[in-house]
Structures are given as structure tokens and as C-alpha cells.
Design an enzyme around this catalytic site. Structure first.
Site, PDB file in Angstrom:
ATOM      1  N   ASP A   8       0.872  -1.175   0.000  1.00  0.00           N
ATOM      2  CA  ASP A   8       0.000   0.000   0.000  1.00  0.00           C
ATOM      3  C   ASP A   8       0.912   1.228   0.000  1.00  0.00           C
ATOM      4  O   ASP A   8       2.144   1.109  -0.135  1.00  0.00           O
ATOM      5  CB  ASP A   8      -0.999  -0.028   1.166  1.00  0.00           C
ATOM      6  CG  ASP A   8      -0.347   0.192   2.528  1.00  0.00           C
ATOM      7  OD1 ASP A   8       0.908   0.234   2.608  1.00  0.00           O
ATOM      8  OD2 ASP A   8      -1.083   0.311   3.518  1.00  0.00           O
ATOM      9  N   CYS A  65       3.424  -3.225   3.895  1.00  0.00           N
ATOM     10  CA  CYS A  65       2.602  -2.055   4.223  1.00  0.00           C
ATOM     11  C   CYS A  65       3.335  -1.311   5.337  1.00  0.00           C
ATOM     12  O   CYS A  65       4.529  -1.552   5.546  1.00  0.00           O
ATOM     13  CB  CYS A  65       1.163  -2.430   4.581  1.00  0.00           C
ATOM     14  SG  CYS A  65       0.945  -3.456   6.043  1.00  0.00           S
ATOM     15  N   THR A  67       3.041  -1.451   8.657  1.00  0.00           N
ATOM     16  CA  THR A  67       3.435  -2.379   9.724  1.00  0.00           C
ATOM     17  C   THR A  67       3.721  -3.797   9.207  1.00  0.00           C
ATOM     18  O   THR A  67       4.320  -4.603   9.924  1.00  0.00           O
ATOM     19  CB  THR A  67       2.287  -2.531  10.736  1.00  0.00           C
ATOM     20  OG1 THR A  67       1.135  -3.021  10.027  1.00  0.00           O
ATOM     21  CG2 THR A  67       1.959  -1.211  11.403  1.00  0.00           C
ATOM     22  N   ILE A  69       1.343  -5.789   8.970  1.00  0.00           N
ATOM     23  CA  ILE A  69       0.263  -6.575   9.581  1.00  0.00           C
ATOM     24  C   ILE A  69      -0.946  -6.694   8.656  1.00  0.00           C
ATOM     25  O   ILE A  69      -1.466  -7.799   8.416  1.00  0.00           O
ATOM     26  CB  ILE A  69      -0.146  -5.971  10.945  1.00  0.00           C
ATOM     27  CG1 ILE A  69       1.032  -6.020  11.916  1.00  0.00           C
ATOM     28  CG2 ILE A  69      -1.336  -6.725  11.522  1.00  0.00           C
ATOM     29  CD1 ILE A  69       0.815  -5.221  13.210  1.00  0.00           C
ATOM     30  N   HIS A  98      10.244 -24.389   9.036  1.00  0.00           N
ATOM     31  CA  HIS A  98       9.191 -25.057   9.818  1.00  0.00           C
ATOM     32  C   HIS A  98       7.787 -24.886   9.247  1.00  0.00           C
ATOM     33  O   HIS A  98       6.960 -25.771   9.406  1.00  0.00           O
ATOM     34  CB  HIS A  98       9.187 -24.526  11.261  1.00  0.00           C
ATOM     35  CG  HIS A  98      10.409 -24.904  12.036  1.00  0.00           C
ATOM     36  ND1 HIS A  98      10.510 -24.720  13.397  1.00  0.00           N
ATOM     37  CD2 HIS A  98      11.591 -25.460  11.650  1.00  0.00           C
ATOM     38  CE1 HIS A  98      11.698 -25.148  13.817  1.00  0.00           C
ATOM     39  NE2 HIS A  98      12.379 -25.588  12.768  1.00  0.00           N
ATOM     40  N   ARG A 132       8.590 -33.804  10.680  1.00  0.00           N
ATOM     41  CA  ARG A 132       7.533 -33.570  11.678  1.00  0.00           C
ATOM     42  C   ARG A 132       6.676 -32.351  11.351  1.00  0.00           C
ATOM     43  O   ARG A 132       5.545 -32.218  11.842  1.00  0.00           O
ATOM     44  CB  ARG A 132       8.144 -33.422  13.075  1.00  0.00           C
ATOM     45  CG  ARG A 132       8.962 -32.145  13.257  1.00  0.00           C
ATOM     46  CD  ARG A 132       9.740 -32.160  14.567  1.00  0.00           C
ATOM     47  NE  ARG A 132      10.395 -30.897  14.855  1.00  0.00           N
ATOM     48  CZ  ARG A 132      11.531 -30.489  14.295  1.00  0.00           C
ATOM     49  NH1 ARG A 132      12.134 -31.254  13.380  1.00  0.00           N
ATOM     50  NH2 ARG A 132      12.071 -29.328  14.628  1.00  0.00           N
ATOM     51  N   HIS A 133       7.216 -31.459  10.522  1.00  0.00           N
ATOM     52  CA  HIS A 133       6.457 -30.237  10.200  1.00  0.00           C
ATOM     53  C   HIS A 133       5.327 -30.495   9.209  1.00  0.00           C
ATOM     54  O   HIS A 133       4.384 -29.716   9.140  1.00  0.00           O
ATOM     55  CB  HIS A 133       7.394 -29.158   9.675  1.00  0.00           C
ATOM     56  CG  HIS A 133       8.484 -28.812  10.634  1.00  0.00           C
ATOM     57  ND1 HIS A 133       8.230 -28.219  11.854  1.00  0.00           N
ATOM     58  CD2 HIS A 133       9.824 -29.035  10.586  1.00  0.00           C
ATOM     59  CE1 HIS A 133       9.372 -28.069  12.506  1.00  0.00           C
ATOM     60  NE2 HIS A 133      10.354 -28.558  11.762  1.00  0.00           N
TER      61      HIS A 133
HETATM   62  C1  RB5 Z   1      -1.731   2.644   6.433  1.00  0.00           C
HETATM   63  O1  RB5 Z   1      -1.749   3.845   7.116  1.00  0.00           O
HETATM   64  C2  RB5 Z   1      -1.453   1.505   7.387  1.00  0.00           C
HETATM   65  O2  RB5 Z   1      -2.579   1.290   8.186  1.00  0.00           O
HETATM   66  C3  RB5 Z   1      -1.067   0.255   6.646  1.00  0.00           C
HETATM   67  O3  RB5 Z   1       0.052   0.505   5.870  1.00  0.00           O
HETATM   68  C4  RB5 Z   1      -0.744  -0.953   7.490  1.00  0.00           C
HETATM   69  O4  RB5 Z   1       0.198  -0.644   8.465  1.00  0.00           O
HETATM   70  C5  RB5 Z   1      -1.881  -1.702   8.010  1.00  0.00           C
HETATM   71  O5  RB5 Z   1      -1.753  -2.754   8.635  1.00  0.00           O
END
Ligand code: RB5
Length: 147
Positions: A8, A65, A67, A69, A98, A132-133
Site C-alpha cells: 500500500d 505495508c 506495519t 500486519i 518449519h 515432523r512439520h
Molecule cells: C496505512 O496507514 C497503514 O494502516 C497500513 O500501511 C498498514 O500498516 C496496516 O496494517
């Protein structure tokens, strides 16, 4: 090896660094966007890269992105994807050995470019250990079939 990439606006700069590195080292990259720093929704792009890996049109995927996440959660919603969010080299190696991950996620706002390149290299070169994995991965993936 063909690599699907996506990001993003919060991951654009790091994606481009990783993409340049991959192309300079003989990897083929399919870049699913985004291509500008205009604000956008990461699932639109991470989802496309994940589908390319799940369908077999790309061998592996790298998503970025702010984070890491949001793109990792998105990728893991696509059937067949095992995407690891990694911000250290140990985890990058371990998740190949693994978890046999087929995608990796990183956060541009979390780590620097040098470390991100080391993580990417470790992950790409890491070999799945099997043994095992296998049964653990089979059990993990079985959740995809549940209501
Ligand atoms: C964008 O501001 C931010 O929320 C996105 O890049 C990301 O970190 C979301 O998980």
C-alpha cells in the site's frame, strides 16, 4: 523464480527497494501495485499478490505495508497461503524451515531497508525441513476447509 509483490502507500518505498534487489538478482517480479504514495486500501493489492501465489502463477509472494500486519492478514485469508510477518532474520529462516511459508510480509515503518534485504534473502534461500512439520502444516491448512 517468479515473485508476486504488492504494497500500500505505507509500503511503497520498501517494496521498490526489495523489487529492485530481486530483479537485479535474476528473479522475475510481478508487481500488483500500488504504484504511488496516494492513500489506498492494502487488501486490494495484497489480495491480488496472494491469489497469484495460490493459483501457481507466481512461486512466492512479498507484501509490504506500514506495519506489515494488514497485508499479512489479508494474504493469509487466501486459500493456500502461508504468509509470515518477519522483522528479523531468525524468524525468516525459521518460517521457511518449519512453516514452508509461500509469502512474507514486512513493515516499512518498522525496519530499515538493509535489514529488510537480509530478511528477504534469508527467507528466499531457506529450505523447508519437512518431516515432523508436514503434519503440523496439514493440520494448520485443514482449518481452511472449516465453516
Ligand atoms: C496505512 O496507514 C497503514 O494502516 C497500513 O500501511 C498498514 O500498516 C496496516 O496494517
Amino acid at each position: 523464480m517468479k515473485i508476486a509483490m504488492a504494497c500500500d502507500h505505507g509500503g511503497l518505498r520498501l517494496k521498490n527497494v526489495l523489487k529492485d534487489y530481486l530483479e537485479a538478482n535474476g528473479y522475475i517480479v510481478e508487481d500488483f501495485g500500488t504504484y504511488s504514495e496516494d492513500s489506498c486500501d492494502y487488501p486490494d493489492y495484497a489480495g491480488k499478490a496472494a491469489k497469484a501465489v495460490a493459483s501457481g502463477s507466481c512461486d512466492r509472494g512479498v507484501v509490504v505495508c506500514g506495519t506489515g500486519i494488514g497485508v499479512s492478514i489479508t494474504a493469509n485469508k487466501v486459500k493456500g497461503i502461508r504468509c509470515a510477518l518477519c522483522h528479523d532474520v531468525f524468524s525468516a529462516k525459521a518460517t521457511r524451515a518449519h512453516n514452508d511459508t509461500n509469502m512474507i510480509a514486512m513493515g516499512q515503518r518498522v525496519i530499515g531497508e538493509g535489514l529488510a534485504l537480509e530478511i528477504l534473502t534469508a527467507w528466499l534461500e531457506g529450505k523447508y525441513e519437512g518431516g515432523r512439520h508436514d503434519q503440523r502444516i496439514a493440520k494448520m491448512m485443514a482449518y481452511e476447509g472449516e465453516e
